[in-house]
Design a protein around this motif. Structure first.
Motif, PDB file in Angstrom:
ATOM      1  N   LYS A 197      11.862 -19.635 -17.346  1.00  0.00           N
ATOM      2  CA  LYS A 197      10.978 -20.291 -18.308  1.00  0.00           C
ATOM      3  C   LYS A 197      11.318 -19.768 -19.694  1.00  0.00           C
ATOM      4  O   LYS A 197      11.464 -18.559 -19.882  1.00  0.00           O
ATOM      5  CB  LYS A 197       9.520 -19.951 -18.020  1.00  0.00           C
ATOM      6  CG  LYS A 197       9.004 -20.493 -16.736  1.00  0.00           C
ATOM      7  CD  LYS A 197       7.577 -20.048 -16.542  1.00  0.00           C
ATOM      8  CE  LYS A 197       7.101 -20.341 -15.156  1.00  0.00           C
ATOM      9  NZ  LYS A 197       5.803 -19.750 -14.893  1.00  0.00           N
ATOM     10  N   LEU A 198      11.459 -20.665 -20.628  1.00  0.00           N
ATOM     11  CA  LEU A 198      11.594 -20.260 -22.022  1.00  0.00           C
ATOM     12  C   LEU A 198      10.186 -20.192 -22.602  1.00  0.00           C
ATOM     13  O   LEU A 198       9.480 -21.206 -22.629  1.00  0.00           O
ATOM     14  CB  LEU A 198      12.436 -21.266 -22.802  1.00  0.00           C
ATOM     15  CG  LEU A 198      13.897 -21.393 -22.411  1.00  0.00           C
ATOM     16  CD1 LEU A 198      14.561 -22.500 -23.223  1.00  0.00           C
ATOM     17  CD2 LEU A 198      14.626 -20.095 -22.650  1.00  0.00           C
ATOM     18  N   LYS A 199       9.770 -19.029 -23.050  1.00  0.00           N
ATOM     19  CA  LYS A 199       8.408 -18.860 -23.546  1.00  0.00           C
ATOM     20  C   LYS A 199       8.417 -18.971 -25.066  1.00  0.00           C
ATOM     21  O   LYS A 199       9.068 -18.190 -25.759  1.00  0.00           O
ATOM     22  CB  LYS A 199       7.845 -17.515 -23.090  1.00  0.00           C
ATOM     23  CG  LYS A 199       7.731 -17.464 -21.583  1.00  0.00           C
ATOM     24  CD  LYS A 199       7.158 -16.176 -21.087  1.00  0.00           C
ATOM     25  CE  LYS A 199       7.075 -16.192 -19.571  1.00  0.00           C
ATOM     26  NZ  LYS A 199       6.558 -14.938 -19.045  1.00  0.00           N
ATOM     27  N   ARG A 200       7.709 -19.956 -25.547  1.00  0.00           N
ATOM     28  CA  ARG A 200       7.635 -20.219 -26.982  1.00  0.00           C
ATOM     29  C   ARG A 200       6.165 -20.280 -27.400  1.00  0.00           C
ATOM     30  O   ARG A 200       5.272 -20.324 -26.559  1.00  0.00           O
ATOM     31  CB  ARG A 200       8.315 -21.561 -27.311  1.00  0.00           C
ATOM     32  CG  ARG A 200       9.765 -21.649 -26.891  1.00  0.00           C
ATOM     33  CD  ARG A 200      10.633 -20.777 -27.792  1.00  0.00           C
ATOM     34  NE  ARG A 200      12.040 -20.901 -27.464  1.00  0.00           N
ATOM     35  CZ  ARG A 200      12.727 -20.021 -26.765  1.00  0.00           C
ATOM     36  NH1 ARG A 200      12.129 -18.957 -26.277  1.00  0.00           N
ATOM     37  NH2 ARG A 200      14.008 -20.178 -26.552  1.00  0.00           N
ATOM     38  N   TRP A 201       5.938 -20.317 -28.704  1.00  0.00           N
ATOM     39  CA  TRP A 201       4.585 -20.404 -29.240  1.00  0.00           C
ATOM     40  C   TRP A 201       4.490 -21.628 -30.136  1.00  0.00           C
ATOM     41  O   TRP A 201       5.432 -21.954 -30.850  1.00  0.00           O
ATOM     42  CB  TRP A 201       4.238 -19.152 -30.037  1.00  0.00           C
ATOM     43  CG  TRP A 201       4.216 -17.933 -29.181  1.00  0.00           C
ATOM     44  CD1 TRP A 201       5.231 -17.053 -28.977  1.00  0.00           C
ATOM     45  CD2 TRP A 201       3.138 -17.486 -28.380  1.00  0.00           C
ATOM     46  NE1 TRP A 201       4.848 -16.080 -28.092  1.00  0.00           N
ATOM     47  CE2 TRP A 201       3.549 -16.324 -27.713  1.00  0.00           C
ATOM     48  CE3 TRP A 201       1.836 -17.953 -28.151  1.00  0.00           C
ATOM     49  CZ2 TRP A 201       2.738 -15.616 -26.843  1.00  0.00           C
ATOM     50  CZ3 TRP A 201       1.023 -17.239 -27.297  1.00  0.00           C
ATOM     51  CH2 TRP A 201       1.478 -16.082 -26.643  1.00  0.00           C
ATOM     52  N   THR A 202       3.360 -22.292 -30.067  1.00  0.00           N
ATOM     53  CA  THR A 202       3.130 -23.432 -30.941  1.00  0.00           C
ATOM     54  C   THR A 202       1.889 -23.155 -31.801  1.00  0.00           C
ATOM     55  O   THR A 202       0.893 -22.608 -31.305  1.00  0.00           O
ATOM     56  CB  THR A 202       2.963 -24.727 -30.127  1.00  0.00           C
ATOM     57  OG1 THR A 202       2.856 -25.823 -31.018  1.00  0.00           O
ATOM     58  CG2 THR A 202       1.774 -24.703 -29.218  1.00  0.00           C
ATOM     59  N   PRO A 203       1.951 -23.484 -33.088  1.00  0.00           N
ATOM     60  CA  PRO A 203       0.805 -23.195 -33.966  1.00  0.00           C
ATOM     61  C   PRO A 203      -0.377 -24.121 -33.685  1.00  0.00           C
ATOM     62  O   PRO A 203      -0.198 -25.282 -33.334  1.00  0.00           O
ATOM     63  CB  PRO A 203       1.368 -23.437 -35.364  1.00  0.00           C
ATOM     64  CG  PRO A 203       2.548 -24.302 -35.172  1.00  0.00           C
ATOM     65  CD  PRO A 203       3.087 -24.017 -33.822  1.00  0.00           C
ATOM     66  N   ARG A 204      -1.574 -23.561 -33.832  1.00  0.00           N
ATOM     67  CA  ARG A 204      -2.804 -24.315 -33.621  1.00  0.00           C
ATOM     68  C   ARG A 204      -3.722 -24.132 -34.830  1.00  0.00           C
ATOM     69  O   ARG A 204      -3.377 -23.429 -35.785  1.00  0.00           O
ATOM     70  CB  ARG A 204      -3.516 -23.837 -32.356  1.00  0.00           C
ATOM     71  CG  ARG A 204      -2.738 -24.083 -31.100  1.00  0.00           C
ATOM     72  CD  ARG A 204      -2.385 -25.520 -30.932  1.00  0.00           C
ATOM     73  NE  ARG A 204      -2.842 -25.997 -29.663  1.00  0.00           N
ATOM     74  CZ  ARG A 204      -2.705 -27.217 -29.248  1.00  0.00           C
ATOM     75  NH1 ARG A 204      -2.119 -28.109 -30.005  1.00  0.00           N
ATOM     76  NH2 ARG A 204      -3.149 -27.586 -28.084  1.00  0.00           N
ATOM     77  N   ALA A 205      -4.875 -24.692 -34.745  1.00  0.00           N
ATOM     78  CA  ALA A 205      -5.821 -24.645 -35.856  1.00  0.00           C
ATOM     79  C   ALA A 205      -6.339 -23.234 -36.101  1.00  0.00           C
ATOM     80  O   ALA A 205      -6.381 -22.408 -35.190  1.00  0.00           O
ATOM     81  CB  ALA A 205      -6.999 -25.569 -35.574  1.00  0.00           C
ATOM     82  N   GLN A 206      -6.727 -22.973 -37.325  1.00  0.00           N
ATOM     83  CA  GLN A 206      -7.347 -21.724 -37.771  1.00  0.00           C
ATOM     84  C   GLN A 206      -6.460 -20.507 -37.510  1.00  0.00           C
ATOM     85  O   GLN A 206      -6.917 -19.440 -37.138  1.00  0.00           O
ATOM     86  CB  GLN A 206      -8.719 -21.547 -37.107  1.00  0.00           C
ATOM     87  CG  GLN A 206      -9.671 -22.670 -37.470  1.00  0.00           C
ATOM     88  CD  GLN A 206     -10.998 -22.562 -36.777  1.00  0.00           C
ATOM     89  OE1 GLN A 206     -11.251 -21.659 -35.992  1.00  0.00           O
ATOM     90  NE2 GLN A 206     -11.880 -23.520 -37.071  1.00  0.00           N
TER      91      GLN A 206
END
Length: 173
Positions: free
Chosen positions: A79-88
């Motif tokens: 699995k490639l673990k990435r982060w996605t931006p969210r609110a606040q």
């Protein structure tokens, strides 16, 4: 005869939809099925099936028309673990899943082998043939048959200890 593919950049859930449709089909029928499917997973599965067929033909000298897809296994790879931006100012994880695939082929009729070049035949005299036959008879006479006990056959389904444990250790509502 098998072929495997590691780290296909497609989720296993999507690949399973295509892969499990060809279990038990002949290899030619499976190739046609993959060709007619509109899913993206059908292209790498077609290549993998062709590789398995080539392995069977070249390494084991088997006839292509006698092969069928015995089993297809699709599992989770890396699995490639990435982060996605969210609110606040928060971030949530994003996993890019990969698949591992294994295709196993088998023969419909056992022992059907592609004909190869004929090797020169050795001629034997009648005396040699008689000696070989007598040796074969004495070897079979020495073998004894041993009765192997069979397990008792039970009809109907039985429930294991796990069923009773779940049933009687539940919390009351």
């Amino acid at each position: 005869m098998e072929a495997s593919l590691n780290n296909l950049k497609m989720t296993p859930r999507k690949v399973r939809l295509v892969a499990y449709a060809v279990r038990g089909l002949g290899v030619e029928e499976a190739l046609v099925q993959f060709d007619k499917m509109l899913k993206k997973a059908s292209l790498p599965l077609t290549k993998l099936l062709q590789s398995a067929i080539a392995n069977a033909e070249n390494n084991f000298s088997l006839d292509r028309n006698n092969l069928f897809v015995e089993d297809v296994w699709v599992g989770e790879g890396q699995k490639l673990k990435r982060w996605t931006p969210r609110a606040q100012g928060r971030a949530t994880p994003l996993w890019r899943r990969m698949s591992k695939i294994r295709i196993i082929l088998a023969e419909r009729e056992e022992g059907k082998i592609v004909k190869k070049k004929k090797s020169p035949v050795k001629k034997t005299t009648p005396e040699v043939k008689d000696a070989v036959i007598e040796e074969g008879k004495s070897a079979t006479a020495k073998k004894s048959t041993v009765a192997i006990p069979q397990k008792a056959v039970t009809h109907g389904k039985t429930r294991g200890a796990g069923f009773t444990k779940k049933t009687f250790q539940r919390k009351s509502v």
